[in-house]
Design an enzyme around this catalytic site. Structure first.
Site, PDB file in Angstrom:
ATOM      1  N   CYS A 119      24.953   0.936 -28.582  1.00 10.52           N
ATOM      2  CA  CYS A 119      23.849   1.000 -27.614  1.00 10.52           C
ATOM      3  C   CYS A 119      23.235  -0.365 -27.316  1.00 10.52           C
ATOM      4  O   CYS A 119      22.526  -0.521 -26.326  1.00 10.52           O
ATOM      5  CB  CYS A 119      22.774   1.964 -28.106  1.00 10.52           C
ATOM      6  SG  CYS A 119      23.433   3.586 -28.466  1.00 10.52           S
ATOM      7  N   HIS A 259      15.926   1.013 -24.926  1.00 13.62           N
ATOM      8  CA  HIS A 259      17.056   1.942 -24.994  1.00 13.62           C
ATOM      9  C   HIS A 259      16.515   3.373 -24.975  1.00 13.62           C
ATOM     10  O   HIS A 259      15.529   3.682 -25.643  1.00 13.62           O
ATOM     11  CB  HIS A 259      17.842   1.677 -26.278  1.00 13.62           C
ATOM     12  CG  HIS A 259      18.968   2.618 -26.479  1.00 13.62           C
ATOM     13  ND1 HIS A 259      19.920   2.841 -25.511  1.00 13.62           N
ATOM     14  CD2 HIS A 259      19.309   3.405 -27.531  1.00 13.62           C
ATOM     15  CE1 HIS A 259      20.789   3.720 -25.963  1.00 13.62           C
ATOM     16  NE2 HIS A 259      20.441   4.087 -27.185  1.00 13.62           N
ATOM     17  N   ASN A 289      21.043   9.860 -23.736  1.00 13.47           N
ATOM     18  CA  ASN A 289      21.425   8.557 -24.296  1.00 13.47           C
ATOM     19  C   ASN A 289      22.821   8.197 -23.785  1.00 13.47           C
ATOM     20  O   ASN A 289      23.775   8.908 -24.062  1.00 13.47           O
ATOM     21  CB  ASN A 289      21.395   8.681 -25.827  1.00 13.47           C
ATOM     22  CG  ASN A 289      21.782   7.402 -26.538  1.00 13.47           C
ATOM     23  OD1 ASN A 289      22.259   6.449 -25.940  1.00 13.47           O
ATOM     24  ND2 ASN A 289      21.575   7.398 -27.848  1.00 13.47           N
TER      25      ASN A 289
HETATM   26  O1  UT7 Z   1      21.352   5.480 -29.571  1.00 14.52           O
HETATM   27  C1  UT7 Z   1      21.546   5.124 -30.896  1.00 14.52           C
HETATM   28  C2  UT7 Z   1      20.433   5.458 -31.736  1.00 14.52           C
HETATM   29  N1  UT7 Z   1      20.245   6.861 -31.851  1.00 14.52           N
HETATM   30  C3  UT7 Z   1      19.021   7.304 -32.029  1.00 14.52           C
HETATM   31  O2  UT7 Z   1      18.108   6.496 -31.991  1.00 14.52           O
HETATM   32  C4  UT7 Z   1      18.767   8.741 -32.400  1.00 14.52           C
HETATM   33  C5  UT7 Z   1      17.689   8.784 -33.457  1.00 14.52           C
HETATM   34  N2  UT7 Z   1      17.351  10.086 -33.962  1.00 14.52           N
HETATM   35  C6  UT7 Z   1      16.716  11.012 -33.212  1.00 14.52           C
HETATM   36  O3  UT7 Z   1      16.486  10.810 -32.032  1.00 14.52           O
HETATM   37  C7  UT7 Z   1      16.231  12.269 -33.878  1.00 14.52           C
HETATM   38  O4  UT7 Z   1      16.372  12.128 -35.286  1.00 14.52           O
HETATM   39  C8  UT7 Z   1      16.976  13.555 -33.411  1.00 14.52           C
HETATM   40  C9  UT7 Z   1      16.539  13.916 -32.012  1.00 14.52           C
HETATM   41  C10 UT7 Z   1      18.462  13.341 -33.484  1.00 14.52           C
HETATM   42  C11 UT7 Z   1      16.598  14.724 -34.322  1.00 14.52           C
HETATM   43  O5  UT7 Z   1      15.173  14.894 -34.358  1.00 14.52           O
HETATM   44  P1  UT7 Z   1      14.431  15.095 -35.745  1.00 14.52           P
HETATM   45  O6  UT7 Z   1      13.023  15.321 -35.444  1.00 14.52           O
HETATM   46  O7  UT7 Z   1      14.799  13.907 -36.616  1.00 14.52           O
HETATM   47  O8  UT7 Z   1      15.051  16.433 -36.273  1.00 14.52           O
HETATM   48  P2  UT7 Z   1      15.851  16.692 -37.614  1.00 14.52           P
HETATM   49  O9  UT7 Z   1      17.221  16.104 -37.547  1.00 14.52           O
HETATM   50  O10 UT7 Z   1      14.995  16.302 -38.770  1.00 14.52           O
HETATM   51  O11 UT7 Z   1      15.975  18.256 -37.568  1.00 14.52           O
HETATM   52  C12 UT7 Z   1      14.824  19.110 -37.633  1.00 14.52           C
HETATM   53  C13 UT7 Z   1      15.252  20.541 -37.514  1.00 14.52           C
HETATM   54  C14 UT7 Z   1      16.403  20.924 -38.438  1.00 14.52           C
HETATM   55  O12 UT7 Z   1      16.198  22.232 -38.868  1.00 14.52           O
HETATM   56  P3  UT7 Z   1      15.601  22.539 -40.308  1.00 14.52           P
HETATM   57  O13 UT7 Z   1      16.566  21.905 -41.284  1.00 14.52           O
HETATM   58  O14 UT7 Z   1      14.255  21.888 -40.330  1.00 14.52           O
HETATM   59  O15 UT7 Z   1      15.568  24.029 -40.363  1.00 14.52           O
HETATM   60  C15 UT7 Z   1      17.613  20.867 -37.544  1.00 14.52           C
HETATM   61  O16 UT7 Z   1      18.634  21.721 -37.988  1.00 14.52           O
HETATM   62  O17 UT7 Z   1      15.741  20.774 -36.182  1.00 14.52           O
HETATM   63  C16 UT7 Z   1      17.031  21.360 -36.244  1.00 14.52           C
HETATM   64  N3  UT7 Z   1      17.791  20.939 -35.070  1.00 14.52           N
HETATM   65  C17 UT7 Z   1      17.737  21.613 -33.923  1.00 14.52           C
HETATM   66  N4  UT7 Z   1      17.096  22.718 -33.534  1.00 14.52           N
HETATM   67  C18 UT7 Z   1      17.255  23.140 -32.267  1.00 14.52           C
HETATM   68  C19 UT7 Z   1      18.588  19.853 -34.932  1.00 14.52           C
HETATM   69  N5  UT7 Z   1      19.079  19.810 -33.695  1.00 14.52           N
HETATM   70  C20 UT7 Z   1      18.567  20.887 -33.037  1.00 14.52           C
HETATM   71  C21 UT7 Z   1      18.698  21.385 -31.724  1.00 14.52           C
HETATM   72  N6  UT7 Z   1      18.039  22.502 -31.371  1.00 14.52           N
HETATM   73  N7  UT7 Z   1      19.467  20.751 -30.793  1.00 14.52           N
END
Ligand code: UT7
Length: 332
Positions: A119, A259, A289
Site C-alpha cells: 500500500c 491511505h 482499500n
Molecule cells: O492496507 C494495508 C493495511 N491494512 C489495514 O490497515 C487494515 C487494518 N485493520 C483493520 O482495518 C481492522 O482491524 C479490520 C477492519 C480488518 C477489522 O476490524 P476490528 O475492529 O479490528 O475487528 P476484529 O478483527 O477485532 O474483529 C471483531 C469481531 C470478531 O468477532 P468476535 O471474535 O469478536 O466474535 C470478528 O470475527 O468482528 C468479527 N468480524 C466480522 N463481523 C462481521 C470480522 N470481520 C467481520 C465482518 N462482518 N466482515
C-alpha cells in the site's frame, strides 16, 4: 557548476472497473452486515474487475487519462514504473505489459519495471521517480499504482473480503528548470512484521501445489487488529517526518491524503497529527482499500473534483504489507 534539476508533476489520471460490489451484495456471500462494514471500516462499496480485465488494462486506461491531461505523447516517456502487488503475472512485469499496450503502433524500448511495496507502493514510486529525474538519468516518467486485489481475495473470508477493491492511478512527472513539485518524501519498512499481512503461496516459500490452492494460500491473509495498531503510529511518524523534511507547517498543507484502508485509522492518524478532518481526503466508502492505487486515485479525484488546485500543497501518507510506510509532500 552543475544545474539543479527540479521535478514537475505534469498531471494525473485514474481508472476504475465498472462493476460495483456493495456491502449489501456481500451480505449475500458471507456472514457480515452493511452496518458492521460501515462502522468498522467506512467502506460502502468497491469496484471489481472482470475476469479478462487485467491489472495492466486498468494501468493502461489510467495512463491514457494522465497522458490526455498533460498533452504528453507516449513516445516522450523515458521510463515506466508500476507499483503493484497484483501483477498480471509474476513475470514479465506489469510495466512491460503496460508498455506493450501504450506503444501498440511504435517500438518504444524504453525501460519499464514494477516495484513492490504494497500500500506504500505509490509513495515509494514517487521517491524513485524523483531520484531518477533529479539525477538527470530520465526526463519524463510515467508512474502508475495499479491493483486487482479482488483476484487475490478469499471471497469466503469475511475478515478480508469486505476490505479490498480494484483500480489504477497514474502520474506523469518531468524534469523542470523552474518547478520542484516534490518537496520531500520519507520512507520506512520493518520486515519483522511480514507475517501479519501477506499472501503465503505462489512464491518460492510455497510454490503452487494442489494443496496450496485447496487451502486458499494464494489469497490475502491478515491479522487486522495487529496491522491497525502499527498502522496508526507509523502513518503518523511518516506524515510528520515528510512534513519536517519539506520545511512546511501543517497549516501550509491544503489537503492530507492518507491511505484508505480503514476510516478509523484515517481518523486516528488525523487526530495524532492534529489535523482537522475537513483537511483530510476520504473516498474509502466508494473504493475500499486498493493498496498502491489508493493515494494516486484519491489525489486524482481531489484534483478533478476541484478540492485542490494548481499550486496547492498536498501530503500523501501510506502504510502497508511488509510493513512499509511513507509520506510525500507535493505541489500539484
Ligand atoms: O492496507 C494495508 C493495511 N491494512 C489495514 O490497515 C487494515 C487494518 N485493520 C483493520 O482495518 C481492522 O482491524 C479490520 C477492519 C480488518 C477489522 O476490524 P476490528 O475492529 O479490528 O475487528 P476484529 O478483527 O477485532 O474483529 C471483531 C469481531 C470478531 O468477532 P468476535 O471474535 O469478536 O466474535 C470478528 O470475527 O468482528 C468479527 N468480524 C466480522 N463481523 C462481521 C470480522 N470481520 C467481520 C465482518 N462482518 N466482515
Amino acid at each position: 557548476m552543475s544545474r539543479k534539476i527540479g521535478v514537475k508533476i505534469l498531471g494525473t489520471g485514474s481508472y476504475f472497473p465498472k462493476k460495483i460490489i456493495t456491502n449489501i451484495d456481500l451480505e449475500k456471500k458471507v456472514k457480515t452486515s452493511d452496518e458492521w462494514i460501515t462502522t468498522r471500516t467506512g467502506i460502502k462499496e468497491r469496484r471489481i474487475s472482470k475476469k479478462n480485465e487485467l491489472t495492466s488494462d486498468l494501468a493502461f486506461k489510467a495512463s491514457l487519462e494522465a497522458l490526455k491531461v498533460t498533452d504528453i505523447l507516449p513516445e516522450q516517456i523515458d521510463l515506466i514504473l508500476v507499483a503493484t502487488i497484483t501483477p498480471d503475472m509474476f513475470f514479465p512485469s506489469t510495466a512491460c505489459f503496460l508498455q506493450k499496450k501504450l506503444y501498440s503502433s511504435i517500438s518504444s524500448q524504453k525501460p519499464a519495471f514494477d516495484l513492490s511495496a504494497a500500500c506504500s507502493g505509490f509513495i515509494y514510486g514517487i521517491t524513485i521517480a524523483r531520484a531518477f529525474i533529479k539525477s538527470g538519468l530520465y526526463k519524463t516518467i510515467l508512474l502508475v499504482g495499479a491493483e486487482e486485489l479482488s483476484k487475490i481475495t478469499d471471497w469466503t473470508d469475511r475478515s478480508t473480503c469486505v476490505l479490498f477493491g480494484d483500480g489504477a492511478g497514474a502520474m506523469i512527472l518531468s524534469a523542470s528548470d523552474t518547478d520542484d513539485d516534490i518537496l520531500a518524501t520519507y520512507l520506512g519498512a520493518d520486515g519483522s512484521y511480514s507475517d501479519l499481512l501477506f499472501m503465503p503461496a505462489g512464491g518460492t516459500a510455497n510454490p503452487a501445489t494442489i494443496n496450496t490452492v485447496e487451502t486458499k494460500l494464494h489469497t490475502i491473509k491478515m491479522d487486522g487488529m495487529h496491522v491497525f495498531k502499527v498502522a496508526v503510529p507509523k502513518m503518523t511518524l511518516a506524515g510528520k517526518k515528510a512534513l519536517e523534511l519539506s520545511g512546511k507547517k501543517l497549516k501550509d498543507i491544503k489537503l492530507f491524503i492518507p491511505h484508505q484502508a480503514n476510516m478509523r485509522i484515517i481518523k486516528a492518524v488525523a487526530k495524532k497529527m492534529n489535523i482537522s478532518m475537513d483537511k483530510v481526503f476520504v473516498n474509502i466508502h466508494k473504493t475500499g482499500n486498493i493498496s498502491s492505487a489508493t493515494t494516486i486515485t484519491a489525489l486524482d479525484e481531489a484534483i478533478k473534483s476541484g478540492k485542490i488546485k494548481s499550486g496547492d500543497l498536498v501530503e500523501l501518507i501510506a502504510f502497508g504489507a511488509g510493513f512499509t510506510w511513507g509520506a510525500a509532500v507535493i505541489r500539484i
